[in-house]
Design a protein around this motif. Structure first.
Motif, PDB file in Angstrom:
ATOM      1  N   LYS A 298       0.837  -1.206   0.000  1.00  0.00           N
ATOM      2  CA  LYS A 298       0.000   0.000   0.000  1.00  0.00           C
ATOM      3  C   LYS A 298       0.870   1.253   0.000  1.00  0.00           C
ATOM      4  CE  LYS A 298      -4.030   1.940   2.396  1.00  0.00           C
ATOM      5  NZ  LYS A 298      -4.953   1.766   3.539  1.00  0.00           N
ATOM      6  N   GLU A 299       1.936   1.221   0.793  1.00  0.00           N
ATOM      7  CA  GLU A 299       2.796   2.399   0.945  1.00  0.00           C
ATOM      8  C   GLU A 299       3.529   2.757  -0.345  1.00  0.00           C
ATOM      9  OE1 GLU A 299       5.253   1.357   4.254  1.00  0.00           O
ATOM     10  OE2 GLU A 299       3.806   2.095   5.752  1.00  0.00           O
ATOM     11  N   ILE A 300       3.868   1.763  -1.171  1.00  0.00           N
ATOM     12  CA  ILE A 300       4.640   2.050  -2.389  1.00  0.00           C
ATOM     13  C   ILE A 300       3.747   2.343  -3.591  1.00  0.00           C
ATOM     14  CG2 ILE A 300       6.660   0.730  -1.634  1.00  0.00           C
ATOM     15  CD1 ILE A 300       5.778  -1.518  -3.538  1.00  0.00           C
ATOM     16  N   GLY A 301       2.418   2.239  -3.414  1.00  0.00           N
ATOM     17  CA  GLY A 301       1.521   2.636  -4.497  1.00  0.00           C
ATOM     18  C   GLY A 301       0.907   1.511  -5.303  1.00  0.00           C
ATOM     19  N   VAL A 302       0.991   0.282  -4.791  1.00  0.00           N
ATOM     20  CA  VAL A 302       0.268  -0.815  -5.438  1.00  0.00           C
ATOM     21  C   VAL A 302      -1.233  -0.553  -5.279  1.00  0.00           C
ATOM     22  CG1 VAL A 302      -0.259  -3.301  -5.323  1.00  0.00           C
ATOM     23  CG2 VAL A 302       2.110  -2.511  -5.128  1.00  0.00           C
ATOM     24  N   ILE A 303      -2.007  -0.788  -6.342  1.00  0.00           N
ATOM     25  CA  ILE A 303      -3.446  -0.523  -6.328  1.00  0.00           C
ATOM     26  C   ILE A 303      -4.204  -1.778  -5.915  1.00  0.00           C
ATOM     27  CG2 ILE A 303      -5.445   0.122  -7.764  1.00  0.00           C
ATOM     28  CD1 ILE A 303      -3.350   1.576  -9.600  1.00  0.00           C
ATOM     29  N   GLY A 304      -5.000  -1.684  -4.866  1.00  0.00           N
ATOM     30  CA  GLY A 304      -5.795  -2.822  -4.413  1.00  0.00           C
ATOM     31  C   GLY A 304      -6.951  -3.084  -5.359  1.00  0.00           C
ATOM     32  N   GLY A 305      -7.118  -4.327  -5.777  1.00  0.00           N
ATOM     33  CA  GLY A 305      -8.169  -4.671  -6.740  1.00  0.00           C
ATOM     34  C   GLY A 305      -9.495  -5.057  -6.115  1.00  0.00           C
ATOM     35  N   GLU A 323      -6.396   4.811 -22.045  1.00  0.00           N
ATOM     36  CA  GLU A 323      -7.222   6.015 -21.937  1.00  0.00           C
ATOM     37  C   GLU A 323      -6.450   7.280 -21.551  1.00  0.00           C
ATOM     38  OE1 GLU A 323     -10.764   6.470 -22.509  1.00  0.00           O
ATOM     39  OE2 GLU A 323     -10.229   4.679 -23.632  1.00  0.00           O
ATOM     40  N   ASN A 324      -5.123   7.200 -21.465  1.00  0.00           N
ATOM     41  CA  ASN A 324      -4.295   8.386 -21.209  1.00  0.00           C
ATOM     42  C   ASN A 324      -4.698   9.121 -19.925  1.00  0.00           C
ATOM     43  OD1 ASN A 324      -2.172  10.090 -21.850  1.00  0.00           O
ATOM     44  ND2 ASN A 324      -3.442  11.497 -23.025  1.00  0.00           N
ATOM     45  N   LEU A 325      -4.766   8.372 -18.830  1.00  0.00           N
ATOM     46  CA  LEU A 325      -5.186   8.931 -17.549  1.00  0.00           C
ATOM     47  C   LEU A 325      -3.979   9.326 -16.694  1.00  0.00           C
ATOM     48  CD1 LEU A 325      -7.816   6.164 -16.698  1.00  0.00           C
ATOM     49  CD2 LEU A 325      -8.327   8.451 -17.582  1.00  0.00           C
ATOM     50  N   PHE A 330      -6.209   7.112 -12.827  1.00  0.00           N
ATOM     51  CA  PHE A 330      -6.129   5.668 -13.050  1.00  0.00           C
ATOM     52  C   PHE A 330      -6.523   4.905 -11.793  1.00  0.00           C
ATOM     53  CE2 PHE A 330      -4.293   1.498 -13.204  1.00  0.00           C
ATOM     54  CZ  PHE A 330      -4.448   1.101 -14.523  1.00  0.00           C
ATOM     55  N   SER A 331      -5.925   5.276 -10.658  1.00  0.00           N
ATOM     56  CA  SER A 331      -6.231   4.604  -9.385  1.00  0.00           C
ATOM     57  C   SER A 331      -7.700   4.750  -9.030  1.00  0.00           C
ATOM     58  CB  SER A 331      -5.373   5.178  -8.254  1.00  0.00           C
ATOM     59  OG  SER A 331      -4.007   4.928  -8.493  1.00  0.00           O
ATOM     60  N   SER A 332      -8.222   5.961  -9.239  1.00  0.00           N
ATOM     61  CA  SER A 332      -9.615   6.228  -8.912  1.00  0.00           C
ATOM     62  C   SER A 332     -10.554   5.371  -9.749  1.00  0.00           C
ATOM     63  CB  SER A 332      -9.921   7.712  -9.128  1.00  0.00           C
ATOM     64  OG  SER A 332     -11.292   7.970  -8.957  1.00  0.00           O
ATOM     65  N   TYR A 333     -10.304   5.295 -11.051  1.00  0.00           N
ATOM     66  CA  TYR A 333     -11.159   4.498 -11.930  1.00  0.00           C
ATOM     67  C   TYR A 333     -11.018   3.004 -11.644  1.00  0.00           C
ATOM     68  CZ  TYR A 333     -12.792   8.260 -14.979  1.00  0.00           C
ATOM     69  OH  TYR A 333     -13.418   9.371 -15.483  1.00  0.00           O
ATOM     70  N   PHE A 334      -9.795   2.579 -11.335  1.00  0.00           N
ATOM     71  CA  PHE A 334      -9.622   1.132 -11.096  1.00  0.00           C
ATOM     72  C   PHE A 334     -10.349   0.691  -9.834  1.00  0.00           C
ATOM     73  CE2 PHE A 334      -8.133  -3.070 -11.008  1.00  0.00           C
ATOM     74  CZ  PHE A 334      -7.727  -3.350 -12.305  1.00  0.00           C
ATOM     75  N   LEU A 342     -16.744  -4.847  -9.642  1.00  0.00           N
ATOM     76  CA  LEU A 342     -16.223  -4.992  -8.287  1.00  0.00           C
ATOM     77  C   LEU A 342     -17.200  -4.353  -7.307  1.00  0.00           C
ATOM     78  CD1 LEU A 342     -14.975  -1.973  -7.510  1.00  0.00           C
ATOM     79  CD2 LEU A 342     -13.043  -2.767  -8.840  1.00  0.00           C
ATOM     80  N   THR A 343     -17.010  -4.686  -6.044  1.00  0.00           N
ATOM     81  CA  THR A 343     -17.884  -4.159  -4.993  1.00  0.00           C
ATOM     82  C   THR A 343     -17.186  -2.997  -4.325  1.00  0.00           C
ATOM     83  OG1 THR A 343     -18.703  -6.414  -4.624  1.00  0.00           O
ATOM     84  CG2 THR A 343     -19.218  -4.766  -2.952  1.00  0.00           C
ATOM     85  N   ASN A 344     -17.736  -1.801  -4.489  1.00  0.00           N
ATOM     86  CA  ASN A 344     -17.150  -0.631  -3.838  1.00  0.00           C
ATOM     87  C   ASN A 344     -17.300  -0.729  -2.328  1.00  0.00           C
ATOM     88  OD1 ASN A 344     -18.152   1.262  -6.615  1.00  0.00           O
ATOM     89  ND2 ASN A 344     -16.054   1.130  -5.936  1.00  0.00           N
TER      90      ASN A 344
END
Length: 345
Positions: A298-305, A323-325, A330-334, A342-344
């Protein structure tokens, strides 16, 4: 829409489209232009059925993003003419294809039902007929003048699933697919029952279909295992032009917290490579920071799926990378449910 729905069958290849020549025992391609004559039960359905096929049907193992685009274009070119679509592909990669199409088809207001079979349509004990007949029935189903299904789905062995929630779980059972983190959208028994509160309902049926045809293919799936070496991880992360990684971790998103591992990931992220953390478990969710062994990620910027499947994670990665984000976008959309994938939290 007409009073009698029109359904287009799109045949790309796969087991479902095979019939056996009993004189030689060899399998040959089924002519889907003769579908209603070959399967007279279809005449009992309250819809008009047409079909188109790939010029050269392909085995699902040969599926790639150019074929995804070909399927999307077949839907795009026929979208205004037909009320629903049934796409026949090989089951081995069906979850990947259905997931990708869910992102490629924006503002979808008609049913796209993927199906196939474990045995050829010409076999005596085939599951192909039931899968095909019910998929067409689902694609034609309407309520209050609108289609009941307005998303990309997968139907197999009496259950309709959201396509981007599925995983193939068996190579030999008729019940070949599962959706571990989202309930079935419909179940077929004596009656065809839709679980309506789980369905996607478009906010605006008048929006024009947008087809996204750009997909970034410089991506990789890296599955962790006990004993994975620094050299293996380093070689994968140094692949030329690599843009994204789906990292299959343990449990709720846990991975080795050894320094070499975190440093390799950190350096890759600094180079602009997007790393998505998904669980190897068939069900459940990634919760970054829940255990000490995921705090570093989490600290290094891996995005949780979250609870996204591997199949859908790779499809969403291909889509968003094209999409040139910005990094934040990118993180927000993923992390946001775009197609119910996915379940928010």
């Amino acid at each position: 829409m007409t009073n009698k729905p029109t359904i287009l069958i799109i045949y790309t290849g796969g087991t479902i489209g095979m019939i056996k020549d009993y004189s030689t025992n060899a399998l040959k391609a089924f002519d889907f232009s003769q579908i209603v004559q070959k399967i007279p039960e279809l005449q009992q359905l309250n819809c008009t059925i047409k079909s188109i096929s790939f010029k050269e049907p392909i085995d699902s193992s040969n599926m790639n993003t150019s074929y995804y685009v070909a399927i999307a274009e077949m839907i795009e070119n026929n979208y205004d003419t037909f009320d629903g679509f049934v796409v026949l592909t090989g089951s081995d990669t069906m979850s990947y294809i259905a997931s990708a199409l869910s992102f490629m088809l924006e503002n979808l207001t008609k049913p796209i039902i993927f199906t196939g079979s474990q045995l050829p349509i010409g076999d005596l004990r085939t599951d192909a007929k039931e899968n095909l007949i019910t998929s067409i029935e689902i694609a034609a189903a309407r309520k209050n003048g609108q289609p009941i299904i307005c998303e990309v789905c997968l139907y197999f062995e009496y259950k309709l699933y959201r396509g981007n929630r599925t995983t193939k779980i068996s190579a030999e059972h008729f019940e070949a697919f599962a959706s571990m983190n989202y309930p079935p959208l419909a179940e077929s028994g004596v009656h065809l029952n839709f679980n309506e509160h789980h369905l996607y309902v478009p906010k605006n049926y008048q929006k024009k279909l947008i087809v996204r045809k750009k997909l970034e293919t410089n991506v990789v799936i890296l599955k962790l295992f006990p004993g994975i070496t620094q050299a293996v991880v380093a070689s994968i992360l140094s692949i030329k032009n690599l843009k994204g990684v789906v990292l299959e971790t343990y449990g709720a998103g846990n991975a080795p917290n050894e320094q070499w591992f975190l440093t390799l990931l950190k350096n890759a992220i600094k180079k602009g490579i997007k790393i998505i953390n998904v669980t190897q478990c068939s069900g459940g969710s990634v919760i970054l920071g829940h255990y000490d062994t995921s705090v570093g990620l989490k600290e290094i910027g891996v995005i949780g799926g979250l609870d996204i499947t591997t199949e859908t994670a790779i499809a969403k990665l291909m889509y968003l990378l094209s999409e040139n984000l910005s990094d934040d976008e990118f993180s927000s959309y993923f992390n946001k449910s775009m197609r119910g994938e996915l379940t928010n939290r």
